[in-house]
Design a protein around this motif. Sequence first.
Motif, PDB file in Angstrom:
ATOM      1  N   LEU A 256     -42.071  27.874   6.018  1.00 29.42           N
ATOM      2  CA  LEU A 256     -40.791  27.274   6.349  1.00 29.42           C
ATOM      3  C   LEU A 256     -40.379  27.790   7.713  1.00 29.42           C
ATOM      4  CD1 LEU A 256     -38.361  25.572   5.369  1.00 29.42           C
ATOM      5  CD2 LEU A 256     -37.392  27.699   4.506  1.00 29.42           C
ATOM      6  N   ILE A 257     -40.183  26.884   8.636  1.00 33.73           N
ATOM      7  CA  ILE A 257     -39.730  27.248   9.976  1.00 33.73           C
ATOM      8  C   ILE A 257     -38.221  27.101   9.974  1.00 33.73           C
ATOM      9  CG2 ILE A 257     -39.878  26.711  12.429  1.00 33.73           C
ATOM     10  CD1 ILE A 257     -42.545  27.598  11.206  1.00 33.73           C
ATOM     11  N   ALA A 258     -37.516  28.204  10.057  1.00 30.80           N
ATOM     12  CA  ALA A 258     -36.061  28.171   9.994  1.00 30.80           C
ATOM     13  C   ALA A 258     -35.474  28.540  11.347  1.00 30.80           C
ATOM     14  CB  ALA A 258     -35.567  29.135   8.926  1.00 30.80           C
ATOM     15  N   THR A 259     -34.490  27.792  11.753  1.00 32.47           N
ATOM     16  CA  THR A 259     -33.762  28.104  12.978  1.00 32.47           C
ATOM     17  C   THR A 259     -32.343  28.483  12.590  1.00 32.47           C
ATOM     18  OG1 THR A 259     -33.155  25.794  13.272  1.00 32.47           O
ATOM     19  CG2 THR A 259     -35.130  26.564  14.408  1.00 32.47           C
ATOM     20  N   PHE A 260     -31.798  29.436  13.297  1.00 28.73           N
ATOM     21  CA  PHE A 260     -30.454  29.916  13.020  1.00 28.73           C
ATOM     22  C   PHE A 260     -29.624  29.841  14.283  1.00 28.73           C
ATOM     23  CE2 PHE A 260     -33.215  32.125  10.064  1.00 28.73           C
ATOM     24  CZ  PHE A 260     -32.573  31.902   8.864  1.00 28.73           C
ATOM     25  N   THR A 261     -28.360  29.564  14.123  1.00 31.75           N
ATOM     26  CA  THR A 261     -27.420  29.594  15.231  1.00 31.75           C
ATOM     27  C   THR A 261     -26.458  30.738  14.964  1.00 31.75           C
ATOM     28  OG1 THR A 261     -27.578  27.216  15.454  1.00 31.75           O
ATOM     29  CG2 THR A 261     -25.712  28.269  16.506  1.00 31.75           C
ATOM     30  N   PHE A 262     -26.380  31.655  15.908  1.00 30.74           N
ATOM     31  CA  PHE A 262     -25.503  32.804  15.754  1.00 30.74           C
ATOM     32  C   PHE A 262     -24.332  32.683  16.703  1.00 30.74           C
ATOM     33  CE2 PHE A 262     -29.623  34.427  14.404  1.00 30.74           C
ATOM     34  CZ  PHE A 262     -29.285  35.048  13.217  1.00 30.74           C
ATOM     35  N   ARG A 263     -23.160  33.074  16.239  1.00 32.73           N
ATOM     36  CA  ARG A 263     -22.001  33.141  17.109  1.00 32.73           C
ATOM     37  C   ARG A 263     -22.048  34.458  17.873  1.00 32.73           C
ATOM     38  NH1 ARG A 263     -17.087  31.920  13.109  1.00 32.73           N
ATOM     39  NH2 ARG A 263     -16.464  30.001  14.153  1.00 32.73           N
ATOM     40  N   PRO A 264     -21.522  34.471  19.087  1.00 35.79           N
ATOM     41  CA  PRO A 264     -21.472  35.748  19.816  1.00 35.79           C
ATOM     42  C   PRO A 264     -20.599  36.753  19.054  1.00 35.79           C
ATOM     43  CG  PRO A 264     -20.836  33.906  21.232  1.00 35.79           C
ATOM     44  CD  PRO A 264     -20.992  33.371  19.855  1.00 35.79           C
ATOM     45  N   ALA A 265     -21.021  37.978  19.039  1.00 33.30           N
ATOM     46  CA  ALA A 265     -20.262  39.029  18.358  1.00 33.30           C
ATOM     47  C   ALA A 265     -18.985  39.325  19.123  1.00 33.30           C
ATOM     48  CB  ALA A 265     -21.107  40.295  18.243  1.00 33.30           C
TER      49      ALA A 265
ATOM     50  N   ASP B 237     -39.307  16.445  12.173  1.00 34.70           N
ATOM     51  CA  ASP B 237     -38.566  17.689  12.382  1.00 34.70           C
ATOM     52  C   ASP B 237     -38.403  18.494  11.098  1.00 34.70           C
ATOM     53  OD1 ASP B 237     -38.200  17.167  15.097  1.00 34.70           O
ATOM     54  OD2 ASP B 237     -36.414  15.964  14.702  1.00 34.70           O
ATOM     55  N   CYS B 238     -39.164  18.149  10.072  1.00 34.46           N
ATOM     56  CA  CYS B 238     -39.089  18.857   8.799  1.00 34.46           C
ATOM     57  C   CYS B 238     -39.445  20.330   9.007  1.00 34.46           C
ATOM     58  CB  CYS B 238     -40.041  18.219   7.781  1.00 34.46           C
ATOM     59  SG  CYS B 238     -39.923  18.973   6.144  1.00 34.46           S
TER      60      CYS B 238
END
Length: 67
Positions: free
Chosen positions: A43-52, A29-30
């Motif tokens: 670089l494969i980056a994943t982001f988690t966003f909070r609902p606005a 999972d690197c």
Amino acid sequence: MSDRELYCDTCGGVQPFETPPCADGHGVDCPELLCTGCGAAVLIATFTFRPARLADRRRPSAGRHAA
């Protein structure tokens, strides 16, 4: 090592990419991948966003109308 095909900007086409040995302990999972053709790294980056949050909106009174 896992393999996947992605577009490589350096090679100018779709190339197989592989996960290098990960010193950070990510294993397969690197987020780092290397092009097997030229060695370019991505670089494969994943982001988690909070609902606005929507600002509190005041509703106009039922008896008032804009003139």
